[in-house]
Design a protein around this motif. Structure first.
Motif, PDB file in Angstrom:
ATOM      1  N   ASP A 159     -13.062  -7.634  18.364  1.00 36.27           N
ATOM      2  CA  ASP A 159     -13.818  -6.737  19.250  1.00 36.27           C
ATOM      3  C   ASP A 159     -13.748  -7.249  20.689  1.00 36.27           C
ATOM      4  O   ASP A 159     -13.896  -8.447  20.948  1.00 36.27           O
ATOM      5  CB  ASP A 159     -15.276  -6.663  18.769  1.00 36.27           C
ATOM      6  N   ARG A 204     -15.810  -6.959  23.023  1.00 33.72           N
ATOM      7  CA  ARG A 204     -17.086  -7.451  23.496  1.00 33.72           C
ATOM      8  C   ARG A 204     -17.309  -8.929  23.146  1.00 33.72           C
ATOM      9  O   ARG A 204     -18.210  -9.571  23.666  1.00 33.72           O
ATOM     10  CB  ARG A 204     -18.220  -6.608  22.899  1.00 33.72           C
ATOM     11  N   LEU A 205     -16.487  -9.467  22.225  1.00 32.51           N
ATOM     12  CA  LEU A 205     -16.639 -10.861  21.819  1.00 32.51           C
ATOM     13  C   LEU A 205     -15.629 -11.777  22.513  1.00 32.51           C
ATOM     14  O   LEU A 205     -15.570 -12.971  22.211  1.00 32.51           O
ATOM     15  CB  LEU A 205     -16.474 -10.982  20.297  1.00 32.51           C
ATOM     16  N   TRP A 217     -13.146 -17.114  22.851  1.00 31.69           N
ATOM     17  CA  TRP A 217     -14.285 -16.461  22.193  1.00 31.69           C
ATOM     18  C   TRP A 217     -15.556 -16.665  23.030  1.00 31.69           C
ATOM     19  O   TRP A 217     -15.798 -17.733  23.586  1.00 31.69           O
ATOM     20  CB  TRP A 217     -14.510 -17.019  20.795  1.00 31.69           C
ATOM     21  N   SER A 218     -16.355 -15.620  23.057  1.00 31.21           N
ATOM     22  CA  SER A 218     -17.632 -15.685  23.777  1.00 31.21           C
ATOM     23  C   SER A 218     -18.650 -16.441  22.933  1.00 31.21           C
ATOM     24  O   SER A 218     -18.399 -16.771  21.766  1.00 31.21           O
ATOM     25  CB  SER A 218     -18.143 -14.265  24.066  1.00 31.21           C
ATOM     26  N   GLU A 219     -19.789 -16.718  23.532  1.00 29.40           N
ATOM     27  CA  GLU A 219     -20.849 -17.417  22.811  1.00 29.40           C
ATOM     28  C   GLU A 219     -21.323 -16.598  21.613  1.00 29.40           C
ATOM     29  O   GLU A 219     -21.633 -17.152  20.551  1.00 29.40           O
ATOM     30  CB  GLU A 219     -22.019 -17.698  23.761  1.00 29.40           C
ATOM     31  N   LYS A 220     -21.395 -15.283  21.771  1.00 27.65           N
ATOM     32  CA  LYS A 220     -21.813 -14.426  20.667  1.00 27.65           C
ATOM     33  C   LYS A 220     -20.814 -14.509  19.519  1.00 27.65           C
ATOM     34  O   LYS A 220     -21.186 -14.552  18.327  1.00 27.65           O
ATOM     35  CB  LYS A 220     -21.943 -12.978  21.160  1.00 27.65           C
ATOM     36  N   ALA A 221     -19.518 -14.531  19.880  1.00 30.35           N
ATOM     37  CA  ALA A 221     -18.485 -14.621  18.845  1.00 30.35           C
ATOM     38  C   ALA A 221     -18.598 -15.939  18.076  1.00 30.35           C
ATOM     39  O   ALA A 221     -18.472 -15.981  16.848  1.00 30.35           O
ATOM     40  CB  ALA A 221     -17.106 -14.476  19.474  1.00 30.35           C
ATOM     41  N   GLU A 253     -21.244 -17.644  17.746  1.00 24.29           N
ATOM     42  CA  GLU A 253     -22.468 -17.565  16.940  1.00 24.29           C
ATOM     43  C   GLU A 253     -22.198 -16.845  15.624  1.00 24.29           C
ATOM     44  O   GLU A 253     -22.782 -17.169  14.585  1.00 24.29           O
ATOM     45  CB  GLU A 253     -23.546 -16.822  17.744  1.00 24.29           C
ATOM     46  N   LEU A 254     -21.280 -15.864  15.641  1.00 22.86           N
ATOM     47  CA  LEU A 254     -20.931 -15.115  14.430  1.00 22.86           C
ATOM     48  C   LEU A 254     -19.874 -15.832  13.576  1.00 22.86           C
ATOM     49  O   LEU A 254     -19.511 -15.352  12.505  1.00 22.86           O
ATOM     50  CB  LEU A 254     -20.409 -13.721  14.819  1.00 22.86           C
ATOM     51  N   HIS A 279     -22.286  -6.755  11.306  1.00 20.51           N
ATOM     52  CA  HIS A 279     -22.866  -7.273  12.533  1.00 20.51           C
ATOM     53  C   HIS A 279     -22.716  -6.287  13.691  1.00 20.51           C
ATOM     54  O   HIS A 279     -23.173  -6.528  14.806  1.00 20.51           O
ATOM     55  CB  HIS A 279     -22.199  -8.598  12.908  1.00 20.51           C
ATOM     56  N   PHE A 305     -19.779  -5.275  15.099  1.00 20.83           N
ATOM     57  CA  PHE A 305     -18.583  -5.502  15.903  1.00 20.83           C
ATOM     58  C   PHE A 305     -17.338  -5.094  15.100  1.00 20.83           C
ATOM     59  O   PHE A 305     -17.311  -5.177  13.862  1.00 20.83           O
ATOM     60  CB  PHE A 305     -18.481  -6.967  16.320  1.00 20.83           C
TER      61      PHE A 305
END
Length: 323
Positions: A251, A253-254, A274-278, A280-281, A309, A311
Motif C-alpha cells: 500500500d 500509504r505505508l 517502510w513507514s512507522e505504521k508499516a 508496526e504492522l 488492517h 491496507f
C-alpha cells in the motif's frame, strides 16, 4: 538513486574437450556397452575333502561300539576274565591244594604216632577235614570270581571308552585336516574368480579414467563474466522465488522515500522505505522493492486485496505469472 549492478558468469565447454568427448570417450563407452555378457565358467565351490570323507569310517567305529549287544559285551568281559582266571584263581587253588596236602600229611603222621583212631573213626575224621577244606576253598573261589568279574567288567568299559575316544579323536583330526584342505581349495577358486572379475572391470576403469580426463578443466578456463544492472523482472523474480505469501504489503500509504526503478508492460516498479505504521504492522519482513498496490489495482485488480488492517496487499506470485 542508481541501481546496483549484477554480475553473471557463464562457462562454456572448450572445443578440445568437446572433441575429446565425442571422438574418444563416447566411442569407447559405446564399444563397452555393445560387448556381450561373458559368464564365468570356472568352478566356484570346492568339493568335500577326501580326508573329511575318511572320517566316516571312524564315526562308524564309534557307532559299532555304541550298538554292542549284551552278548558282545559278555564275550569281551569273559576274554578279560581269562587272564585273571589263569593267573589268580588257578594259582590260588593250586596253592591252597598244596597247603591242604601238607596239612593232611602232618595230620596223618600225628594220628599214626598217637594211634588215636581206628580205621572207621579215622575215615570220619578225614572226611570232616576234607569237607571243611572244600567249603573254605569254595568260598575263596567265589570271592575271587566276584572280584575277577568286577575287574573284567571295569576293564571292558575302559577298553570301549578308549576305543571310542581314539576313534573320535581320529575323526575330529581328519575333519579338521579335511576342512583346511577344502578352505585352501576354495581360496584358490575365489582367487581365480576375482581375477576374472578384475578383467571384466578393467574396461570400465579405463572409461572412468577417460571421463575424469574429460572433466578436468582448469578453474576459470573458457569462463566469461558479464556485469549488468538488474531490471524490473529481476526484482519480480526475486520476490516470487523468495516464497512470499500471496498477499504482501504494498500500500502506498505505508511507504516512504518512494523512487521509480523501472517499468514493464505498463506496470511501474519502485523502491521504498517502510513507514512507522508499516513497521508496526510487521511489514519490515516484506521486500522494499515492487509495485504500488493502488496503481496495480487499476490494471490487475484481481492481484490486489485489502487486508483486515485496511491496507492493500499484492499477490506477487500471480504478478510474476502475468509478465
Amino acid at each position: 538513486m542508481g541501481r546496483p549492478s549484477q554480475t553473471t558468469t557463464t562457462q562454456a565447454m572448450p572445443a578440445f574437450q568437446e572433441q575429446f568427448l565425442s571422438g574418444t570417450v563416447l566411442p569407447f563407452a559405446t564399444n563397452i556397452s555393445q560387448q556381450e555378457f561373458t559368464p564365468y565358467t570356472g568352478e566356484m565351490v570346492a568339493g568335500v575333502s577326501p580326508l573329511s570323507m575318511g572320517a566316516q569310517e571312524q564315526f562308524g567305529q564309534i557307532a559299532d561300539i555304541a550298538n554292542m549287544t549284551p552278548q558282545d559285551f559278555a564275550a569281551m568281559t569273559e576274554a578279560n576274565m581269562n587272564p585273571f582266571q589263569s593267573q589268580v584263581i588257578d594259582a590260588a587253588l593250586a596253592r591252597s591244594q598244596r597247603e591242604r596236602d601238607i596239612a593232611r600229611t602232618g595230620e596223618m603222621a600225628d594220628i599214626t604216632r598217637a594211634g588215636a583212631f581206628g580205621n572207621e573213626r579215622r575215615g570220619v575224621y578225614e572226611g570232616e577235614r576234607q569237607a571243611a577244606f572244600e567249603l573254605g576253598q569254595n568260598e575263596m573261589i567265589a570271592n575271587l570270581m566276584s572280584q575277577g568279574y568286577s575287574q573284567a567288567q571295569a576293564q571292558t568299559m575302559a577298553q570301549l571308552g578308549a576305543r571310542q575316544g581314539a576313534a573320535g579323536q581320529a575323526a575330529a583330526g581328519m575333519m579338521q585336516l579335511g576342512n583346511l584342505e577344502q578352505l585352501t581349495a576354495q581360496a584358490g577358486l575365489d582367487a581365480q574368480m576375482q581375477e576374472f572379475m578384475r578383467q571384466q572391470q578393467f574396461p570400465l576403469q579405463q572409461l572412468g579414467a577417460l571421463v575424469s580426463a574429460a572433466s578436468g578443466i582448469p578453474s576459470g578456463y573458457a569462463t566469461t563474466t558479464e556485469s549488468r544492472r538488474p531490471g524490473t523482472v529481476d526484482y519480480l523474480n526475486a520476490l516470487a522465488s523468495a516464497g512470499q505469501a500471496a498477499a504482501t504489503f504494498s500500500d502506498r500509504r505505508l511507504k516512504a522515500n518512494v523512487q521509480k526503478i523501472g517499468e514493464r508492460d505498463g506496470i511501474a516498479f519502485y523502491s521504498w522505505d517502510w513507514s512507522e505504521k508499516a513497521i508496526e504492522l510487521g511489514a519490515e519482513n516484506h521486500p522494499t522493492k515492487g509495485v504500488i498496490a493502488q496503481e496495480l489495482a487499476k490494471i490487475h485488480p484481481d492481484l490486489v486485496v485489502t487486508g483486515p488492517h485496511g491496507f492493500q496487499m499484492v499477490n506477487y506470485i500471480g504478478l510474476q505469472e502475468r509478465l
